[in-house]
Design a protein around this motif. Sequence first.
Motif, PDB file in Angstrom:
ATOM      1  N   VAL A   6      19.371  37.044  20.592  1.00 50.60           N
ATOM      2  CA  VAL A   6      18.734  38.040  19.730  1.00 50.60           C
ATOM      3  C   VAL A   6      19.808  38.865  19.052  1.00 50.60           C
ATOM      4  O   VAL A   6      20.727  39.351  19.688  1.00 50.60           O
ATOM      5  CB  VAL A   6      17.818  38.970  20.571  1.00 50.60           C
ATOM      6  CG1 VAL A   6      17.234  40.057  19.695  1.00 50.60           C
ATOM      7  CG2 VAL A   6      16.741  38.165  21.223  1.00 50.60           C
ATOM      8  N   THR A   8      20.935  42.035  16.346  1.00 51.38           N
ATOM      9  CA  THR A   8      20.458  43.337  15.871  1.00 51.38           C
ATOM     10  C   THR A   8      21.270  43.781  14.665  1.00 51.38           C
ATOM     11  O   THR A   8      22.494  43.682  14.684  1.00 51.38           O
ATOM     12  CB  THR A   8      20.633  44.394  17.000  1.00 51.38           C
ATOM     13  OG1 THR A   8      20.056  43.883  18.200  1.00 51.38           O
ATOM     14  CG2 THR A   8      19.983  45.715  16.631  1.00 51.38           C
ATOM     15  N   GLU A  50      17.730  39.488   8.601  1.00 48.80           N
ATOM     16  CA  GLU A  50      17.055  38.396   9.328  1.00 48.80           C
ATOM     17  C   GLU A  50      17.049  38.637  10.828  1.00 48.80           C
ATOM     18  O   GLU A  50      16.359  37.949  11.567  1.00 48.80           O
ATOM     19  CB  GLU A  50      17.769  37.075   9.022  1.00 48.80           C
ATOM     20  CG  GLU A  50      17.429  36.623   7.614  1.00 48.80           C
ATOM     21  CD  GLU A  50      18.236  35.435   7.163  1.00 48.80           C
ATOM     22  OE1 GLU A  50      19.108  34.965   7.925  1.00 48.80           O
ATOM     23  OE2 GLU A  50      17.984  34.990   6.029  1.00 48.80           O
ATOM     24  N   GLU A  51      17.816  39.615  11.274  1.00 43.92           N
ATOM     25  CA  GLU A  51      17.928  39.866  12.715  1.00 43.92           C
ATOM     26  C   GLU A  51      16.566  40.274  13.286  1.00 43.92           C
ATOM     27  O   GLU A  51      15.750  40.890  12.602  1.00 43.92           O
ATOM     28  CB  GLU A  51      18.942  40.984  12.979  1.00 43.92           C
ATOM     29  CG  GLU A  51      20.379  40.575  12.752  1.00 43.92           C
ATOM     30  CD  GLU A  51      20.796  40.514  11.294  1.00 43.92           C
ATOM     31  OE1 GLU A  51      19.982  40.896  10.423  1.00 43.92           O
ATOM     32  OE2 GLU A  51      21.917  40.080  11.018  1.00 43.92           O
ATOM     33  N   GLN A  52      16.374  39.967  14.567  1.00 47.10           N
ATOM     34  CA  GLN A  52      15.072  40.262  15.166  1.00 47.10           C
ATOM     35  C   GLN A  52      14.842  41.768  15.372  1.00 47.10           C
ATOM     36  O   GLN A  52      13.720  42.243  15.337  1.00 47.10           O
ATOM     37  CB  GLN A  52      14.943  39.529  16.495  1.00 47.10           C
ATOM     38  CG  GLN A  52      13.514  39.531  16.970  1.00 47.10           C
ATOM     39  CD  GLN A  52      13.313  38.588  18.129  1.00 47.10           C
ATOM     40  OE1 GLN A  52      14.134  37.716  18.384  1.00 47.10           O
ATOM     41  NE2 GLN A  52      12.221  38.784  18.848  1.00 47.10           N
ATOM     42  N   ARG A  53      15.963  42.492  15.609  1.00 43.09           N
ATOM     43  CA  ARG A  53      15.828  43.948  15.747  1.00 43.09           C
ATOM     44  C   ARG A  53      16.567  44.621  14.601  1.00 43.09           C
ATOM     45  O   ARG A  53      17.687  44.229  14.259  1.00 43.09           O
ATOM     46  CB  ARG A  53      16.476  44.443  17.018  1.00 43.09           C
ATOM     47  CG  ARG A  53      15.972  43.861  18.292  1.00 43.09           C
ATOM     48  CD  ARG A  53      16.949  44.367  19.354  1.00 43.09           C
ATOM     49  NE  ARG A  53      16.711  43.820  20.632  1.00 43.09           N
ATOM     50  CZ  ARG A  53      17.682  43.380  21.426  1.00 43.09           C
ATOM     51  NH1 ARG A  53      18.948  43.411  21.044  1.00 43.09           N
ATOM     52  NH2 ARG A  53      17.393  42.916  22.614  1.00 43.09           N
ATOM     53  N   ASP A  79       9.591  41.474   8.420  1.00 43.68           N
ATOM     54  CA  ASP A  79       8.401  40.758   8.886  1.00 43.68           C
ATOM     55  C   ASP A  79       7.759  41.547  10.021  1.00 43.68           C
ATOM     56  O   ASP A  79       8.413  42.352  10.679  1.00 43.68           O
ATOM     57  CB  ASP A  79       8.797  39.364   9.406  1.00 43.68           C
ATOM     58  CG  ASP A  79       9.303  38.487   8.278  1.00 43.68           C
ATOM     59  OD1 ASP A  79       8.859  38.720   7.126  1.00 43.68           O
ATOM     60  OD2 ASP A  79      10.146  37.616   8.541  1.00 43.68           O
ATOM     61  N   ASP A  81       7.007  40.720  12.971  1.00 43.98           N
ATOM     62  CA  ASP A  81       7.513  40.536  14.336  1.00 43.98           C
ATOM     63  C   ASP A  81       8.911  41.126  14.548  1.00 43.98           C
ATOM     64  O   ASP A  81       9.463  41.024  15.636  1.00 43.98           O
ATOM     65  CB  ASP A  81       7.468  39.050  14.740  1.00 43.98           C
ATOM     66  CG  ASP A  81       8.384  38.213  13.866  1.00 43.98           C
ATOM     67  OD1 ASP A  81       8.821  38.719  12.806  1.00 43.98           O
ATOM     68  OD2 ASP A  81       8.666  37.063  14.238  1.00 43.98           O
ATOM     69  N   GLN A  82       9.473  41.746  13.554  1.00 43.60           N
ATOM     70  CA  GLN A  82      10.790  42.372  13.762  1.00 43.60           C
ATOM     71  C   GLN A  82      10.600  43.740  14.436  1.00 43.60           C
ATOM     72  O   GLN A  82       9.704  44.494  14.068  1.00 43.60           O
ATOM     73  CB  GLN A  82      11.527  42.515  12.418  1.00 43.60           C
ATOM     74  CG  GLN A  82      12.158  41.197  11.970  1.00 43.60           C
ATOM     75  CD  GLN A  82      12.744  41.266  10.575  1.00 43.60           C
ATOM     76  OE1 GLN A  82      12.021  41.485   9.614  1.00 43.60           O
ATOM     77  NE2 GLN A  82      14.036  41.062  10.462  1.00 43.60           N
ATOM     78  N   TYR A  83      11.470  44.001  15.406  1.00 44.17           N
ATOM     79  CA  TYR A  83      11.386  45.252  16.171  1.00 44.17           C
ATOM     80  C   TYR A  83      12.239  46.311  15.465  1.00 44.17           C
ATOM     81  O   TYR A  83      13.434  46.113  15.266  1.00 44.17           O
ATOM     82  CB  TYR A  83      11.906  45.001  17.590  1.00 44.17           C
ATOM     83  CG  TYR A  83      11.873  46.203  18.507  1.00 44.17           C
ATOM     84  CD1 TYR A  83      10.760  46.459  19.305  1.00 44.17           C
ATOM     85  CD2 TYR A  83      12.963  47.069  18.581  1.00 44.17           C
ATOM     86  CE1 TYR A  83      10.745  47.556  20.163  1.00 44.17           C
ATOM     87  CE2 TYR A  83      12.948  48.167  19.433  1.00 44.17           C
ATOM     88  CZ  TYR A  83      11.839  48.400  20.216  1.00 44.17           C
ATOM     89  OH  TYR A  83      11.826  49.492  21.055  1.00 44.17           O
TER      90      TYR A  83
END
Length: 269
Positions: A6, A8, A50-53, A79, A81-83
């Motif tokens: 993951v 950030t 593009e990072e998830q967080r 998006d 689903d991104q935190y």
Amino acid sequence: MDGGKVKTAIYYFSGTGNSLKVARDLAGELREAKVIPISEAIKYKEVKPEEQRVGIVYPVYMWGMPLIVANFINKLKLDKDQYVFAVATYGGMPGNALSQTAKQLEKQGMCLSAGFGVRMPGNYTPLYGAVPAEKQQEMFECEKEKVKEIAKFIQAADKTKIEKSSFLINLIFSGIIYKLGSGKMSQMDKSFWVNGKCTSCSICEQVCPVDNIKMVDGKPQWQNRCEQCMACLQWCPVEAIQYGKKTINRKRYRHPEARVEDFINAASK
Ligand SMILES: Cc1cc2nc3c(=O)[nH]c(=O)nc-3n(C[C@H](O)[C@H](O)[C@H](O)COP(=O)(O)O)c2cc1C
Ligand code: SF4
Ligand code: SF4
């Protein structure tokens, strides 16, 4: 959830290094994280990490969020689903800054998962001088602990309450004062002036995150699109920059780990 996969992205705005320090420490705790200056990111039409967080770290101004951060959020495309997390550094009270961040994200169809405040030394020299070194050290120790706590929350992808001051404080300071004052910030550079110590080094021009200083005949001139971040006043190596009448004998403040190069690079045109 971590396992090195993951990633950030932490976007930060900082005038004197407090928020930069928090952004870097958080990146260190979270690993696989990068820090990006908002002053650079904002030059693009859209910001689509593009990072998830995705983190946003900034200083509290007038018990609210700096205008450049609000403008940055307007360019952010994420998006569902991104935190998303935010950290506001502040000298006395965070006010409503993080709730403002949440609202601004909501307006753009995004959601703030968690918002945290971190107390740091105040840097607004027009009102006060730097807090004593001993007190600064205590705050830095607390910062380390708080950043560790924040990183744990983020790693667990927890959705926490968004930190803020009391209802009354927010009503008076963030509600009334911020609403009346924040729109005038860009013009508040009219109170800056430079004394005879100026060596024409142009550091003030180079550190300004919004290109608000032009050197004219070897002296800075402010262009009325100021964020009031205090970088010019605090980074002037000879303390030539003053604001109104009271700053001449006030002790300047910069985070001890911040370097002028961090600010010159963050503001690079
Ligand atoms: C224009 C301006 C307004 C500020 N307003 C507040 C405020 O309302 N409440 C507060 O606690 N600190 C306030 N501060 C202090 C900063 O939020 C604090 O020192 C912050 O950590 C500075 O971060 P930086 O070094 O990353 O710029 C203000 C500072 C500036 C420059
Ligand atoms: S940083 Fe200070 S000394 Fe250098 S040009 Fe600006 S005001 Fe003058
Ligand atoms: S002119 Fe000074 S206070 Fe205003 S944005 Fe630039 S560096 Fe910050």
